[in-house]
Write an enzyme that holds these catalytic residues in place. Structure first.
Site, PDB file in Angstrom:
ATOM      1  N   ARG A  19     -40.802  18.610  31.358  1.00  0.00           N
ATOM      2  CA  ARG A  19     -40.920  17.476  31.907  1.00  0.00           C
ATOM      3  C   ARG A  19     -39.630  16.415  31.396  1.00  0.00           C
ATOM      4  O   ARG A  19     -39.702  15.440  31.870  1.00  0.00           O
ATOM      5  CB  ARG A  19     -42.365  16.744  31.731  1.00  0.00           C
ATOM      6  CG  ARG A  19     -43.388  17.433  32.563  1.00  0.00           C
ATOM      7  CD  ARG A  19     -44.850  17.134  32.005  1.00  0.00           C
ATOM      8  NE  ARG A  19     -45.315  18.117  30.856  1.00  0.00           N
ATOM      9  CZ  ARG A  19     -46.393  17.910  30.553  1.00  0.00           C
ATOM     10  NH1 ARG A  19     -47.302  17.006  30.782  1.00  0.00           N
ATOM     11  NH2 ARG A  19     -46.678  18.587  29.229  1.00  0.00           N
ATOM     12  N   LYS A  26     -37.088  19.003  23.611  1.00  0.00           N
ATOM     13  CA  LYS A  26     -37.684  17.456  23.656  1.00  0.00           C
ATOM     14  C   LYS A  26     -37.826  17.234  22.110  1.00  0.00           C
ATOM     15  O   LYS A  26     -38.006  16.179  21.649  1.00  0.00           O
ATOM     16  CB  LYS A  26     -38.885  17.442  24.304  1.00  0.00           C
ATOM     17  CG  LYS A  26     -39.850  18.092  23.743  1.00  0.00           C
ATOM     18  CD  LYS A  26     -41.445  17.812  24.497  1.00  0.00           C
ATOM     19  CE  LYS A  26     -42.716  18.583  24.295  1.00  0.00           C
ATOM     20  NZ  LYS A  26     -43.849  18.219  24.952  1.00  0.00           N
ATOM     21  N   GLY A  84     -48.587  29.923  25.134  1.00  0.00           N
ATOM     22  CA  GLY A  84     -49.812  29.083  24.862  1.00  0.00           C
ATOM     23  C   GLY A  84     -50.018  28.791  23.183  1.00  0.00           C
ATOM     24  O   GLY A  84     -49.302  29.332  22.491  1.00  0.00           O
ATOM     25  N   ASP A 128     -44.508  17.541  19.317  1.00  0.00           N
ATOM     26  CA  ASP A 128     -43.882  16.345  19.989  1.00  0.00           C
ATOM     27  C   ASP A 128     -44.905  15.162  19.836  1.00  0.00           C
ATOM     28  O   ASP A 128     -44.921  14.210  20.948  1.00  0.00           O
ATOM     29  CB  ASP A 128     -44.154  16.842  21.466  1.00  0.00           C
ATOM     30  CG  ASP A 128     -45.450  17.253  21.814  1.00  0.00           C
ATOM     31  OD1 ASP A 128     -46.478  17.270  21.212  1.00  0.00           O
ATOM     32  OD2 ASP A 128     -45.727  17.301  23.381  1.00  0.00           O
ATOM     33  N   GLU A 180     -59.297  21.959  28.771  1.00  0.00           N
ATOM     34  CA  GLU A 180     -58.054  21.467  29.455  1.00  0.00           C
ATOM     35  C   GLU A 180     -58.298  20.701  30.719  1.00  0.00           C
ATOM     36  O   GLU A 180     -58.926  21.080  31.523  1.00  0.00           O
ATOM     37  CB  GLU A 180     -57.089  22.589  29.538  1.00  0.00           C
ATOM     38  CG  GLU A 180     -56.663  23.230  27.976  1.00  0.00           C
ATOM     39  CD  GLU A 180     -56.227  21.888  27.409  1.00  0.00           C
ATOM     40  OE1 GLU A 180     -55.132  21.520  27.665  1.00  0.00           O
ATOM     41  OE2 GLU A 180     -56.717  21.791  26.280  1.00  0.00           O
ATOM     42  N   ASN A 402      -4.387 -13.289   0.970  1.00  0.00           N
ATOM     43  CA  ASN A 402      -4.613 -13.694   2.293  1.00  0.00           C
ATOM     44  C   ASN A 402      -3.716 -13.186   3.165  1.00  0.00           C
ATOM     45  O   ASN A 402      -2.504 -13.316   3.090  1.00  0.00           O
ATOM     46  CB  ASN A 402      -4.223 -15.281   2.548  1.00  0.00           C
ATOM     47  CG  ASN A 402      -5.024 -15.944   3.730  1.00  0.00           C
ATOM     48  OD1 ASN A 402      -6.173 -16.082   3.871  1.00  0.00           O
ATOM     49  ND2 ASN A 402      -4.116 -16.226   4.704  1.00  0.00           N
ATOM     50  N   ALA A 405      -2.525 -14.520  10.111  1.00  0.00           N
ATOM     51  CA  ALA A 405      -2.934 -14.271  11.361  1.00  0.00           C
ATOM     52  C   ALA A 405      -2.093 -13.387  12.106  1.00  0.00           C
ATOM     53  O   ALA A 405      -0.802 -13.408  11.982  1.00  0.00           O
ATOM     54  CB  ALA A 405      -3.379 -15.360  12.256  1.00  0.00           C
TER      55      ALA A 405
HETATM   56  C1  UD1 Z   1     -51.923  20.278  24.620  1.00  0.00           C
HETATM   57  C2  UD1 Z   1     -53.408  20.644  24.304  1.00  0.00           C
HETATM   58  C3  UD1 Z   1     -54.457  19.589  25.009  1.00  0.00           C
HETATM   59  C4  UD1 Z   1     -53.937  18.284  24.227  1.00  0.00           C
HETATM   60  C5  UD1 Z   1     -52.416  17.796  24.088  1.00  0.00           C
HETATM   61  C6  UD1 Z   1     -52.257  16.591  23.466  1.00  0.00           C
HETATM   62  C7  UD1 Z   1     -53.593  23.139  24.467  1.00  0.00           C
HETATM   63  C8  UD1 Z   1     -54.078  24.299  25.257  1.00  0.00           C
HETATM   64  N1  UD1 Z   1     -53.701  22.080  24.984  1.00  0.00           N
HETATM   65  O1  UD1 Z   1     -51.697  20.178  25.662  1.00  0.00           O
HETATM   66  O2  UD1 Z   1     -55.744  20.001  24.684  1.00  0.00           O
HETATM   67  O3  UD1 Z   1     -54.678  17.176  24.945  1.00  0.00           O
HETATM   68  O4  UD1 Z   1     -51.849  19.025  23.683  1.00  0.00           O
HETATM   69  O5  UD1 Z   1     -50.657  16.518  23.595  1.00  0.00           O
HETATM   70  O6  UD1 Z   1     -53.330  23.211  23.112  1.00  0.00           O
HETATM   71  N2  UD1 Z   1     -46.256  24.955  22.057  1.00  0.00           N
HETATM   72  C9  UD1 Z   1     -45.802  25.778  21.473  1.00  0.00           C
HETATM   73  N3  UD1 Z   1     -45.897  27.195  22.309  1.00  0.00           N
HETATM   74  C10 UD1 Z   1     -46.471  27.301  23.320  1.00  0.00           C
HETATM   75  C11 UD1 Z   1     -47.035  25.991  23.911  1.00  0.00           C
HETATM   76  C12 UD1 Z   1     -46.918  24.976  23.356  1.00  0.00           C
HETATM   77  O7  UD1 Z   1     -45.412  25.985  20.330  1.00  0.00           O
HETATM   78  O8  UD1 Z   1     -46.722  28.530  24.077  1.00  0.00           O
HETATM   79  C13 UD1 Z   1     -46.118  23.524  21.403  1.00  0.00           C
HETATM   80  C14 UD1 Z   1     -45.241  22.515  22.290  1.00  0.00           C
HETATM   81  O9  UD1 Z   1     -43.758  22.692  21.769  1.00  0.00           O
HETATM   82  C15 UD1 Z   1     -45.897  21.370  21.877  1.00  0.00           C
HETATM   83  C16 UD1 Z   1     -47.245  21.493  21.512  1.00  0.00           C
HETATM   84  O10 UD1 Z   1     -47.434  23.019  21.400  1.00  0.00           O
HETATM   85  O11 UD1 Z   1     -45.152  20.729  20.613  1.00  0.00           O
HETATM   86  C17 UD1 Z   1     -48.224  21.027  22.597  1.00  0.00           C
HETATM   87  O12 UD1 Z   1     -47.811  21.897  23.859  1.00  0.00           O
HETATM   88  P1  UD1 Z   1     -47.541  21.139  25.389  1.00  0.00           P
HETATM   89  O13 UD1 Z   1     -47.266  22.018  26.175  1.00  0.00           O
HETATM   90  O14 UD1 Z   1     -47.051  19.777  25.139  1.00  0.00           O
HETATM   91  O15 UD1 Z   1     -49.354  21.116  25.464  1.00  0.00           O
HETATM   92  P2  UD1 Z   1     -50.084  19.959  26.402  1.00  0.00           P
HETATM   93  O16 UD1 Z   1     -50.105  20.428  27.732  1.00  0.00           O
HETATM   94  O17 UD1 Z   1     -49.721  18.601  26.264  1.00  0.00           O
HETATM   95 CA    CA Z   2     -47.787  17.708  24.919  1.00  0.00          CA
END
Ligand code: UD1
Ligand code: CA
Length: 439
Positions: A19, A26, A84, A128, A180, A402, A405
């Site tokens: 996004r 990011k 995930g 993040d 979620e 000094n 100018a």
């Molecule tokens: C996640 C949470 C959600 C929470 C939200 C808060 C889960 C399933 N969901 O959703 O409940 O309200 O954060 O901001 O955990 N990341 C990895 N590996 C991955 C996926 C993500 O390291 O495979 C890291 C991302 O870089 C990021 C963090 O995990 O720093 C959160 O990932 P993001 O995709 O932003 O999760 P959300 O959909 O926001």
């Molecule tokens: Ca997030």
């Protein structure tokens, strides 16, 4: 409350950040003069963990390099192609368990095949969330330990919970699990208490639950959030701590949030300085990076930006409309409508209006760099003045001198740069060209 150290902090930084619509991860976008990941690492270090792990995958080299630059002892864990947050933590834990096993084997306390793994508490922080602070993390960790919890989640109550995981509580108000947004029922979508993606887990509980996670959800991912319901089903206590401010736990998902959190971080930075004795006439047009140091009784006039490792001594007035990056300003200095970087200004000096200080400018105490003056790589002695319409590059100027100018220090012959030297207590006329090398 206990002050026990966490066995590890795991920072999740493997996600793609679609996004943001950016060629840059990011994690590497900056607010307040520091990357998003840098802010999270700084807060994590406040817990003094035995290990600090960053999980990487997308933009792996850049993200890992930033982590190592900020924390040389960081452990980098690679996430594989299973998506995930749950998988990300599992990859980190496998890396930590391998390290724990190697240590035990090295000490002769384990033989090959022994199940030696990390023990104690594991703090997980989304990479993040740039406004997270060490106090909030410490409070979360302390409550987890004091309550003997299996898991503890940091939550926040927000006006619009769209996109977030919701905290589901039972009829006694205890945390039952996290659902979620995309998997929530209509009733659950009404919940405004959200998951921050910041948790503390008991290492053994976490290891056991991660091994049982599936991918049967709307996004087909291994959700870390599912660990909470598993821990509870196994009879563990799952706690929750509500953050005082929702912004403290808000994630950067797009550039609108980046700007909003940047403004909030700046507001917090300005408040900290004002409470410490700095006058900031117009906080709305003043931007100060987190690492800038301001002494008591500094005055910042409107339209001023202070970046990087800039330091300002007591009694100095900066602005209006001034941008300084990595500039060291002494005491009782005035800097008016100036753009400068990597310069050093002595006590009682004055600069501007309309000066351009380039790297290597050293202005002595009570010296002056005046109007429409550009300087670069120059030593200017105590009390010396360059008041008007002048370029000085690659020069040494003594004390009490000094410069007239309209002077140009002609330092470049088209191939090489040369130095000019002017002694102390000298007076040069107007409209001179000093063609270097010249003394
Ligand atoms: C996640 C949470 C959600 C929470 C939200 C808060 C889960 C399933 N969901 O959703 O409940 O309200 O954060 O901001 O955990 N990341 C990895 N590996 C991955 C996926 C993500 O390291 O495979 C890291 C991302 O870089 C990021 C963090 O995990 O720093 C959160 O990932 P993001 O995709 O932003 O999760 P959300 O959909 O926001
Ligand atoms: Ca997030």
């Amino acid at each position: 409350m206990t002050t026990a150290r966490p066995a590890a902090v795991v920072v999740l930084a493997a996600g793609q950040g679609t996004r943001m619509r950016s060629a840059t991860s990011k994690m590497l976008h900056a607010i307040g003069g520091r990357t998003v990941l840098g802010h999270v690492l700084a807060a994590s270090q406040g817990l003094d963990p035995e290990r600090l792990v960053v999980v990487v995958r997308h933009a792996r080299e850049e993200v890992a390099a930033e982590a190592v630059a900020r924390v040389p002892a960081v452990v980098i864990a690679d996430q594989d192609d299973v998506p995930g947050t749950g998988r990300a933590v599992q990859c980190a834990l496998e890396r930590l368990d391998a390290a724990a096993h190697a240590v035990a084997a090295g000490a002769g306390t384990a033989s090959a095949g022994d199940e030696v793994g990390l023990e104690g508490t594991v703090v997980v922080v989304a990479g993040d969330v740039p406004l997270i602070d060490p106090e909030t993390l410490a409070e979360l960790h302390a409550q987890h330990v004091a309550g003997g919890h299996a898991a503890t989640v940091l939550t926040a109550v927000v006006p619009d919970a769209t996109g977030y995981g919701r905290i589901v509580r039972d009829e006694h108000g205890r945390v039952a699990g996290i659902v979620e947004h995309r998997d929530a029922t209509r009733e659950q979508l009404g919940i405004r208490e959200i998951n921050s993606s910041i948790y503390v887990f008991d290492a053994a509980v976490l290891r056991g639950a991660l091994g049982r996670l599936g991918q049967d959800n709307a996004q087909g991912e291994v959700y870390l959030t599912d660990v909470l319901a598993i821990a509870r089903a196994d009879g563990g206590v799952v706690g929750a701590v509500q953050a005082a401010s929702a912004l403290t736990v808000e994630g950067v998902n797009d550039r609108v949030q980046l700007a909003q959190l940047g403004a909030e971080l700046n507001r917090r930075t300005l408040t900290r300085h004002m409470l410490a004795g700095v006058t900031i006439v117009d906080p709305g047009t003043t931007w100060i990076d987190v690492d800038v140091e301001l002494a008591q009784d500094v005055t910042i006039l409107p339209g001023t930006q202070l970046h990087g490792a800039t330091t300002i001594g007591t009694g100095s007035t900066i602005g209006p409309d001034t941008t300084l990056t990595d500039v060291e300003v002494g005491e009782g200095v005035t800097v008016v409508r100036t753009h400068g970087s990597l310069a050093v200004l002595g006590d009682g000096a004055s600069v501007g209006p309309f000066a351009y200080l380039r790297p290597g400018t050293h202005l002595g105490a009570h010296g002056k760099i005046g109007t429409f003056v550009e300087t670069k790589n120059v030593e200017i002695g105590e009390g010396s003045k360059i008041p008007h319409l002048t370029y000085v590059g690659d020069a040494t100027i003594g004390e009490g001198t000094n410069i007239g100018a309209g002077s140009i220090f002609v330092n470049y012959d088209g191939v090489r740069k040369h130095r000019t030297s002017v002694g102390s207590h000298a007076r040069t006329g107007a409209n001179n060209k000093f063609v270097a090398p010249v003394t």
